[in-house]
Design a protein around this motif. Sequence first.
Motif, PDB file in Angstrom:
ATOM      1  N   LEU A 150      -0.475 -19.296  11.545  1.00 28.98           N
ATOM      2  CA  LEU A 150      -0.971 -19.376  12.923  1.00 28.98           C
ATOM      3  C   LEU A 150      -2.259 -18.574  13.104  1.00 28.98           C
ATOM      4  O   LEU A 150      -3.220 -19.045  13.727  1.00 28.98           O
ATOM      5  CB  LEU A 150       0.097 -18.865  13.895  1.00 28.98           C
ATOM      6  CG  LEU A 150       1.311 -19.760  14.150  1.00 28.98           C
ATOM      7  CD1 LEU A 150       2.246 -19.092  15.155  1.00 28.98           C
ATOM      8  CD2 LEU A 150       0.891 -21.128  14.652  1.00 28.98           C
ATOM      9  N   ILE A 151      -2.288 -17.366  12.557  1.00 32.67           N
ATOM     10  CA  ILE A 151      -3.451 -16.492  12.744  1.00 32.67           C
ATOM     11  C   ILE A 151      -4.688 -17.080  12.074  1.00 32.67           C
ATOM     12  O   ILE A 151      -5.769 -17.138  12.663  1.00 32.67           O
ATOM     13  CB  ILE A 151      -3.141 -15.079  12.205  1.00 32.67           C
ATOM     14  CG1 ILE A 151      -2.088 -14.396  13.076  1.00 32.67           C
ATOM     15  CG2 ILE A 151      -4.407 -14.226  12.160  1.00 32.67           C
ATOM     16  CD1 ILE A 151      -1.555 -13.102  12.477  1.00 32.67           C
ATOM     17  N   ILE A 152      -4.545 -17.533  10.836  1.00 29.44           N
ATOM     18  CA  ILE A 152      -5.694 -18.065  10.104  1.00 29.44           C
ATOM     19  C   ILE A 152      -6.211 -19.338  10.758  1.00 29.44           C
ATOM     20  O   ILE A 152      -7.421 -19.483  11.012  1.00 29.44           O
ATOM     21  CB  ILE A 152      -5.328 -18.315   8.629  1.00 29.44           C
ATOM     22  CG1 ILE A 152      -5.064 -16.978   7.923  1.00 29.44           C
ATOM     23  CG2 ILE A 152      -6.445 -19.070   7.918  1.00 29.44           C
ATOM     24  CD1 ILE A 152      -4.632 -17.129   6.477  1.00 29.44           C
ATOM     25  N   SER A 153      -5.328 -20.268  11.072  1.00 23.94           N
ATOM     26  CA  SER A 153      -5.768 -21.547  11.650  1.00 23.94           C
ATOM     27  C   SER A 153      -6.353 -21.355  13.043  1.00 23.94           C
ATOM     28  O   SER A 153      -7.397 -21.933  13.382  1.00 23.94           O
ATOM     29  CB  SER A 153      -4.589 -22.524  11.701  1.00 23.94           C
ATOM     30  OG  SER A 153      -3.512 -21.979  12.460  1.00 23.94           O
ATOM     31  N   GLY A 154      -5.721 -20.536  13.876  1.00 23.25           N
ATOM     32  CA  GLY A 154      -6.219 -20.334  15.230  1.00 23.25           C
ATOM     33  C   GLY A 154      -7.592 -19.696  15.265  1.00 23.25           C
ATOM     34  O   GLY A 154      -8.482 -20.139  16.009  1.00 23.25           O
ATOM     35  N   ASN A 155      -7.813 -18.672  14.466  1.00 26.96           N
ATOM     36  CA  ASN A 155      -9.108 -17.992  14.482  1.00 26.96           C
ATOM     37  C   ASN A 155     -10.196 -18.797  13.783  1.00 26.96           C
ATOM     38  O   ASN A 155     -11.373 -18.682  14.133  1.00 26.96           O
ATOM     39  CB  ASN A 155      -8.974 -16.606  13.850  1.00 26.96           C
ATOM     40  CG  ASN A 155      -8.241 -15.633  14.748  1.00 26.96           C
ATOM     41  OD1 ASN A 155      -8.796 -15.106  15.707  1.00 26.96           O
ATOM     42  ND2 ASN A 155      -6.971 -15.395  14.451  1.00 26.96           N
ATOM     43  N   LEU A 156      -9.824 -19.624  12.806  1.00 25.27           N
ATOM     44  CA  LEU A 156     -10.817 -20.523  12.215  1.00 25.27           C
ATOM     45  C   LEU A 156     -11.323 -21.517  13.262  1.00 25.27           C
ATOM     46  O   LEU A 156     -12.524 -21.836  13.298  1.00 25.27           O
ATOM     47  CB  LEU A 156     -10.214 -21.269  11.028  1.00 25.27           C
ATOM     48  CG  LEU A 156     -10.154 -20.519   9.700  1.00 25.27           C
ATOM     49  CD1 LEU A 156      -9.452 -21.350   8.641  1.00 25.27           C
ATOM     50  CD2 LEU A 156     -11.546 -20.116   9.227  1.00 25.27           C
ATOM     51  N   VAL A 157     -10.432 -22.003  14.124  1.00 19.31           N
ATOM     52  CA  VAL A 157     -10.849 -22.920  15.193  1.00 19.31           C
ATOM     53  C   VAL A 157     -11.796 -22.221  16.163  1.00 19.31           C
ATOM     54  O   VAL A 157     -12.824 -22.780  16.566  1.00 19.31           O
ATOM     55  CB  VAL A 157      -9.613 -23.467  15.934  1.00 19.31           C
ATOM     56  CG1 VAL A 157     -10.027 -24.218  17.192  1.00 19.31           C
ATOM     57  CG2 VAL A 157      -8.812 -24.385  15.027  1.00 19.31           C
ATOM     58  N   VAL A 158     -11.479 -20.985  16.551  1.00 17.15           N
ATOM     59  CA  VAL A 158     -12.342 -20.240  17.474  1.00 17.15           C
ATOM     60  C   VAL A 158     -13.726 -20.027  16.872  1.00 17.15           C
ATOM     61  O   VAL A 158     -14.759 -20.245  17.527  1.00 17.15           O
ATOM     62  CB  VAL A 158     -11.691 -18.895  17.834  1.00 17.15           C
ATOM     63  CG1 VAL A 158     -12.672 -18.026  18.623  1.00 17.15           C
ATOM     64  CG2 VAL A 158     -10.433 -19.116  18.655  1.00 17.15           C
TER      65      VAL A 158
END
Length: 354
Positions: free
Chosen positions: A42-50
């Motif tokens: 969740l952390i990696i995917s969410g911050n990559l999107v941001v």
Amino acid sequence: MNSSSSDVNQSSSPFCLLGLECSLALNTCMLEVAVILFLTILIISGNLVVIFVFHCAPLLQQHTTSHFIQTMAYADLLVGVSCLVPSLSLLHLLKGLNEELTCKGFGYLVSVLKSVSMASLACISVDRYIAITRPLSYATLVTPCRLRVCIGLIWLYSALIFLPSFFGWGKPGYHGDIFRWCATSWQTSPGFSTFIVALLYAPAALTVCFTYGSIFRICRQHTREINQRHARFSPQDCDRGERGEGCPDKHYAMVLFRITSVFYVLWMPYIFYFLLESAGLYRHMVASFLTTWLAISNSFCNCLIYSLSNSMFRKTLGHLFQPLCSPCPGLQCCIEGKKGPAPPNALPAPVCDV
């Protein structure tokens, strides 16, 4: 012989903080692996999107606070990447590592990255406070050069404040307690815990409380004055739209205040347990694991709250992913909300909905 065989069994058996769901077939702690891997993804995917949205949408970078938000996104992304270390270690994919050095390095790195997020939130509140209290001199006070220096100082300060723990003075947190050495041999120190609270946690929290309290008080006062002026001179024009224009920065401040509030809500159980355990009043491995990873989950909540609260971010995100769902004359036309000129001899393309 008995002592040596017991040591071998202890080292070969998995060390589970929760003490539940220990898979004998896989020789690992399934519940800890599931929680850490889930949060890591969740952390990696969410911050990559941001980071991707900010990179593709220059309009989002009009506010100086966007630089601090991007700093937080990069720090949270590194938190997610660093969480791969305990995940792979629990799955026995990182064999041969020095457990003490790995434990100290992981705990120090995560503590520094979360300190960057905490200091960035405090700087965001100060930036919004200056923008509202000194709007005329804001451009001269907050320059790009000073902004870069401030971000550099945040990283430097965060790296230095936790450095004593790496050389034996106290323990920065419980992030590395999935390693046996971290949980059993690396103890917290009341002096170091007081040092961290006095130089990081307390100043950041007091700064946020003072600045946002002042911002909302000023916005409320401006709104009241504008409503009184409308009621005195043109009461027929005093509709809801004009009443909401008392403080244009109030909505953006509310978005940032939500991010800050969720950050401290998720971190307060960890800070309370950190103080209690350092003072020798309470110690429990399950509590340390739950409070630690609840605090780390904030690295995903930051990008989730920002995406849900900022309408421009949502529109940009929708425009970026719109070509994946429907054909469009080009990515740029979707971002700008225009159809754009079609190439010669091309079939008519559907208009992008904006």
